[in-house]
Design a protein around this motif. Sequence first.
Motif, PDB file in Angstrom:
ATOM      1  N   LEU A   4     -20.836  18.445 -11.225  1.00  0.00           N
ATOM      2  CA  LEU A   4     -22.071  19.501  -9.935  1.00  0.00           C
ATOM      3  C   LEU A   4     -22.780  20.471  -9.893  1.00  0.00           C
ATOM      4  CD1 LEU A   4     -21.704  19.634  -6.456  1.00  0.00           C
ATOM      5  CD2 LEU A   4     -19.863  21.563  -7.221  1.00  0.00           C
ATOM      6  N   LEU A   5     -23.778  19.936  -9.612  1.00  0.00           N
ATOM      7  CA  LEU A   5     -25.397  20.883  -9.712  1.00  0.00           C
ATOM      8  C   LEU A   5     -24.831  21.714  -8.132  1.00  0.00           C
ATOM      9  CD1 LEU A   5     -27.839  18.736 -11.080  1.00  0.00           C
ATOM     10  CD2 LEU A   5     -26.755  20.374 -12.196  1.00  0.00           C
ATOM     11  N   ASP A  66     -15.245  17.561 -13.722  1.00  0.00           N
ATOM     12  CA  ASP A  66     -15.637  17.910 -15.113  1.00  0.00           C
ATOM     13  C   ASP A  66     -15.728  19.023 -15.463  1.00  0.00           C
ATOM     14  OD1 ASP A  66     -14.155  15.493 -15.340  1.00  0.00           O
ATOM     15  OD2 ASP A  66     -15.678  13.906 -15.296  1.00  0.00           O
ATOM     16  N   PHE A  67     -17.216  19.349 -14.578  1.00  0.00           N
ATOM     17  CA  PHE A  67     -17.856  19.946 -14.831  1.00  0.00           C
ATOM     18  C   PHE A  67     -19.343  20.692 -13.527  1.00  0.00           C
ATOM     19  CE2 PHE A  67     -22.002  20.799 -17.928  1.00  0.00           C
ATOM     20  CZ  PHE A  67     -21.755  22.399 -18.196  1.00  0.00           C
ATOM     21  N   ALA A  68     -19.181  21.893 -14.210  1.00  0.00           N
ATOM     22  CA  ALA A  68     -20.094  22.395 -12.718  1.00  0.00           C
ATOM     23  C   ALA A  68     -21.498  23.483 -13.297  1.00  0.00           C
ATOM     24  CB  ALA A  68     -19.467  23.539 -12.012  1.00  0.00           C
ATOM     25  N   ILE A  69     -22.693  23.111 -12.441  1.00  0.00           N
ATOM     26  CA  ILE A  69     -23.528  24.346 -13.060  1.00  0.00           C
ATOM     27  C   ILE A  69     -24.448  25.115 -11.878  1.00  0.00           C
ATOM     28  CG2 ILE A  69     -25.929  24.286 -14.355  1.00  0.00           C
ATOM     29  CD1 ILE A  69     -25.116  21.591 -15.583  1.00  0.00           C
ATOM     30  N   ASN A  70     -24.371  25.912 -12.255  1.00  0.00           N
ATOM     31  CA  ASN A  70     -24.926  27.062 -11.116  1.00  0.00           C
ATOM     32  C   ASN A  70     -26.317  26.367 -11.797  1.00  0.00           C
ATOM     33  OD1 ASN A  70     -24.851  29.767  -9.978  1.00  0.00           O
ATOM     34  ND2 ASN A  70     -25.704  28.207  -8.793  1.00  0.00           N
ATOM     35  N   VAL A  71     -27.485  26.612 -10.412  1.00  0.00           N
ATOM     36  CA  VAL A  71     -28.531  26.752 -11.326  1.00  0.00           C
ATOM     37  C   VAL A  71     -29.291  27.540 -10.326  1.00  0.00           C
ATOM     38  CG1 VAL A  71     -30.632  24.836 -12.062  1.00  0.00           C
ATOM     39  CG2 VAL A  71     -28.294  23.820 -11.975  1.00  0.00           C
ATOM     40  N   GLU A 127     -15.353  31.445 -20.459  1.00  0.00           N
ATOM     41  CA  GLU A 127     -15.032  31.476 -21.026  1.00  0.00           C
ATOM     42  C   GLU A 127     -14.792  29.509 -21.676  1.00  0.00           C
ATOM     43  OE1 GLU A 127     -10.919  32.495 -20.680  1.00  0.00           O
ATOM     44  OE2 GLU A 127     -12.084  34.816 -20.728  1.00  0.00           O
ATOM     45  N   SER A 128     -15.604  28.913 -20.502  1.00  0.00           N
ATOM     46  CA  SER A 128     -16.022  27.334 -20.647  1.00  0.00           C
ATOM     47  C   SER A 128     -16.227  27.359 -22.063  1.00  0.00           C
ATOM     48  CB  SER A 128     -16.491  26.761 -20.062  1.00  0.00           C
ATOM     49  OG  SER A 128     -16.369  27.166 -18.539  1.00  0.00           O
ATOM     50  N   ILE A 184     -12.240  24.955 -13.418  1.00  0.00           N
ATOM     51  CA  ILE A 184     -13.533  23.207 -13.506  1.00  0.00           C
ATOM     52  C   ILE A 184     -14.254  24.861 -14.762  1.00  0.00           C
ATOM     53  CG2 ILE A 184     -15.939  22.386 -13.205  1.00  0.00           C
ATOM     54  CD1 ILE A 184     -14.050  22.183 -10.378  1.00  0.00           C
ATOM     55  N   ASP A 185     -14.325  23.809 -15.477  1.00  0.00           N
ATOM     56  CA  ASP A 185     -15.204  24.562 -16.759  1.00  0.00           C
ATOM     57  C   ASP A 185     -16.615  24.407 -15.947  1.00  0.00           C
ATOM     58  OD1 ASP A 185     -14.369  24.185 -18.695  1.00  0.00           O
ATOM     59  OD2 ASP A 185     -13.900  22.305 -19.516  1.00  0.00           O
TER      60      ASP A 185
END
Length: 224
Positions: A4-5, A66-71, A127-128, A184-185
């Motif tokens: 997820l972005l 599995d993974f999320a990024i805040n941009v 802490e991911s 979620i990492d």
Amino acid sequence: MNLLLVYATHLEAASLRSKFGDSNVESSSFWNFTHKKVNVDVLVSGVGLVNTAFQLGKTLSSSKYDFAINVGVAGSFDRSLKLGTVVNVMSECLSELGTEDGDEFLPIDQMNIEIEEIRSLYKINNESQIQNSVVNSLIKVKGISVNTVHGNEASIKKVKSRLSPDIESMEGAAFFIACKESNIDFVEIRVISNFVEKRDKSKWGMKLALANLDNTIFAILDQY
């Protein structure tokens, strides 16, 4: 892998949409694409902590990632971080969460509120364990999240003295909390578009910032 972005604005997400998006959903705040072996959902949450929390609550309750990024872009308190520098935000703080006590401000962790959940979500560490060489190569910084962006010398001096932040944004802490509560990492990737000072958009480096941010996100995706 499901990724997820999360962007606050369509402006910040424009280049990604141009490269990977569907021209039929140009005005949409949610779309997806596949890159190599990664299924990527893109959420444009809207500006601010409330919009981000609300949109992430809906998204994370209905899908598994599995993974999320805040941009996004950020203002820097640290003058050694040049405009256009891309950073990895390792901690966030809800810097305005508290109470006024005369001329003093008391953050929530000093208000003697016997609710551990509140105190633990005032300052949040990431802490991911991220297995991505691009992410791990970025400068690590300390962030605060605000409803009102700092632009007054006195308030800037106070928050620097109280929390020693490197950068500020209007969404980061909401993203941190939502991901941690959902197990979620995650990672928050920000680019310095301006320094935290009296507002003067003529000094901003938005074009450079967005170009560097896009290059970094594309490089992160190519790692998977």
